[in-house]
Design an enzyme around this catalytic site. Structure first.
Site, PDB file in Angstrom:
ATOM      1  N   TYR A 142      -5.888   6.372   5.273  1.00  0.00           N
ATOM      2  CA  TYR A 142      -5.363   7.666   4.831  1.00  0.00           C
ATOM      3  C   TYR A 142      -6.293   8.813   5.218  1.00  0.00           C
ATOM      4  CZ  TYR A 142      -1.474   6.216   1.777  1.00  0.00           C
ATOM      5  OH  TYR A 142      -0.294   5.749   1.266  1.00  0.00           O
ATOM      6  N   LYS A 188      -6.318  -8.025   5.445  1.00  0.00           N
ATOM      7  CA  LYS A 188      -5.694  -8.576   6.659  1.00  0.00           C
ATOM      8  C   LYS A 188      -6.832  -9.048   7.551  1.00  0.00           C
ATOM      9  CE  LYS A 188      -2.108  -9.441   9.276  1.00  0.00           C
ATOM     10  NZ  LYS A 188      -1.099 -10.470   8.939  1.00  0.00           N
ATOM     11  N   ASP A 220       0.386  -9.760   4.068  1.00  0.00           N
ATOM     12  CA  ASP A 220       1.784 -10.163   4.289  1.00  0.00           C
ATOM     13  C   ASP A 220       2.173 -11.275   3.310  1.00  0.00           C
ATOM     14  OD1 ASP A 220      -0.042 -11.769   5.635  1.00  0.00           O
ATOM     15  OD2 ASP A 220       1.166 -12.011   7.446  1.00  0.00           O
ATOM     16  N   ASP A 244      -0.676   0.951  -1.542  1.00  0.00           N
ATOM     17  CA  ASP A 244       0.505   1.821  -1.578  1.00  0.00           C
ATOM     18  C   ASP A 244       1.769   0.980  -1.444  1.00  0.00           C
ATOM     19  OD1 ASP A 244       2.011   4.263  -1.468  1.00  0.00           O
ATOM     20  OD2 ASP A 244       2.194   3.951   0.694  1.00  0.00           O
ATOM     21  N   ASP A 248       4.662  -0.414  -4.656  1.00  0.00           N
ATOM     22  CA  ASP A 248       6.112  -0.189  -4.712  1.00  0.00           C
ATOM     23  C   ASP A 248       6.856  -1.505  -4.943  1.00  0.00           C
ATOM     24  OD1 ASP A 248       5.785   2.541  -4.310  1.00  0.00           O
ATOM     25  OD2 ASP A 248       7.428   2.683  -2.861  1.00  0.00           O
TER      26      ASP A 248
HETATM   27  C1  IPM Z   1       1.819   7.114  -3.852  1.00  0.00           C
HETATM   28  C2  IPM Z   1       2.545   7.945  -2.855  1.00  0.00           C
HETATM   29  C3  IPM Z   1       1.526   8.768  -2.085  1.00  0.00           C
HETATM   30  C4  IPM Z   1       0.634   7.819  -1.337  1.00  0.00           C
HETATM   31  C5  IPM Z   1       2.136   9.827  -1.158  1.00  0.00           C
HETATM   32  C6  IPM Z   1       3.059  10.773  -1.909  1.00  0.00           C
HETATM   33  C7  IPM Z   1       1.075  10.603  -0.417  1.00  0.00           C
HETATM   34  O1  IPM Z   1       3.330   7.149  -2.034  1.00  0.00           O
HETATM   35  O2  IPM Z   1       1.078   7.695  -4.682  1.00  0.00           O
HETATM   36  O3  IPM Z   1       1.971   5.897  -3.831  1.00  0.00           O
HETATM   37  O4  IPM Z   1       0.980   7.357  -0.249  1.00  0.00           O
HETATM   38  O5  IPM Z   1      -0.448   7.534  -1.848  1.00  0.00           O
HETATM   39 MG    MG Z   2       3.421   5.111  -2.638  1.00  0.00          MG
END
Ligand code: IPM
Ligand code: MG
Length: 353
Positions: A142, A188, A220, A244, A248
């Site tokens: 990042y 990885k 993975d 990240d 999710d």
């Molecule tokens: C998160 C989001 C952020 C990230 C974005 C909005 C920059 O996806 O906090 O998970 O990638 O960290």
């Molecule tokens: Mg995110």
């Protein structure tokens, strides 16, 4: 206790709606417990671009560094999609994380019994799920340099310094020692040198934590294991990008990404608290967004930055009791739910606190 200066950064999309829920909750807490907040509002993301042409201004960064704690809504939306990455609303959040040194991102994934049916996974796979992702937040690809885009190619750099891996590994081990004493570090290392290094440093740090069981998993495989058998995990330790993605996935295990809170902490437990979900432009302004991720984020603030474990636990049980009573926003509703708007659900939760 002295007054707490709390910076509110609502941002874009559903951000202002969930921030309203957070404010009502804070008002309730002020009146029930001996605790006072000075609420300060600031601009971030698209809202800041529209007002000042920048996703975050020095003024907001100063407000954030002076505040005791920060609540963050969400940033981004189609209106700003055509901007290049370093001018987008998201860049405001990344600058905040970096300038405040918020390197430790804690993302719990806890399944409330009432959401068993809302998950796309079979109930026996997720029942009683309680895991924590510890994601490195101010390094890795990042922020790595060099980065850039030319007409014929583009590039980013995934780089970690030893001290960056050490300090996030410590957060993971310390968290695990208060939980089920297991850390799974994700990398990885079969392909990337940066991951091979990550693994070596994590192993070094683990020597200070003989009670914690450390394992390693390729990212993975970790993605697959999260949907196959998520209850094998206690604490997952990961770099910025991998965390990240995995967070999710783990959010969805709990039925809706609308349920997951997060804390981003510096080395003195000052924090920015935000829901894991984004600005959800498709439902913004309709009054239907799930306020639970934000409400639980406020709960995390009481625990990690304000040292008020009791209030934090009260907020968590208020959410759980509300869900058990069958109240839900649309995203987590099943056929028996009493479907509520954001405001209605917020009010019911607050009444339970
Ligand atoms: C998160 C989001 C952020 C990230 C974005 C909005 C920059 O996806 O906090 O998970 O990638 O960290
Ligand atoms: Mg995110």
């Amino acid at each position: 206790m002295k007054d707490i200066d709390l910076l509110l950064l609502s941002g874009d999309g559903v951000g202002p709606e969930i921030m309203e829920s957070a404010i009502s909750l804070l008002e309730k807490i002020q009146s029930s417990f001996k605790i006072n907040f000075n609420l300060i509002e600031g601009l971030i993301g698209g809202a800041s671009i529209d007002a000042h042409g920048l996703p975050v201004t020095d003024e907001t960064l100063n407000q954030a560094s002076q505040a005791d704690s920060i609540l963050f809504g969400a940033v981004g939306g189609p209106k700003w999609d055509s901007l290049p990455p370093n001018e987008k609303p998201e860049k405001g959040l990344l600058e905040l994380r970096s300038s405040l040194g918020l390197f430790a991102n804690l993302r719990p994934a806890i399944l409330f019994d009432s959401s068993l049916e809302a998950s796309s996974l079979k109930p026996d796979i997720i029942k009683d799920l309680d895991m924590l992702i510890v994601r490195e937040l101010t390094g890795g690809i990042y922020f790595g340099e060099p980065r850039g885009k030319k007409s014929s190619s583009a590039f980013n750099t995934m780089i970690y310094e030893r001290h960056e891996v050490e300090r996030i590994a410590r957060v993971a081990f310390d968290s695990a020692s208060l939980r089920n004493k297991k850390v799974c570090s994700v990398d990885k290392s079969n392909v990337l040198e940066v991951s091979e290094f990550w693994r070596e440093v994590v192993i070094d740090v683990s020597k200070d934590y003989p009670d914690i069981e450390l394992s390693h998993m390729l990212v993975d495989n970790a993605a697959m294991q999260l949907v196959k058998n998520p209850k094998q995990f206690d604490v997952i330790l990961s770099s910025n990008l991998f965390g990240d993605i995995l967070s999710d996935i783990s959010a969805m295990l709990t039925g809706s990404i609308g349920m997951l809170p997060s804390a981003s902490l510096d080395n003195r437990n000052k924090g920015l608290y935000e829901p894991v979900h984004g600005s959800a432009p498709d439902i913004a302004g309709q009054g239907t967004v799930n306020p639970i991720a934000m409400i639980l984020s406020v709960g995390m603030m009481f625990r990690y930055s304000l040292d008020q474990l009791e209030i934090s636990e009260k907020i968590k049980s208020a959410v759980s009791n509300t869900l058990n009573d069958g109240y839900a926003t649309e995203d987590i509703a099943d056929k028996n739910s009493k479907i509520c708007s954001t405001k209605e659900l917020t009010k019911i939760i607050i009444d339970h606190v």
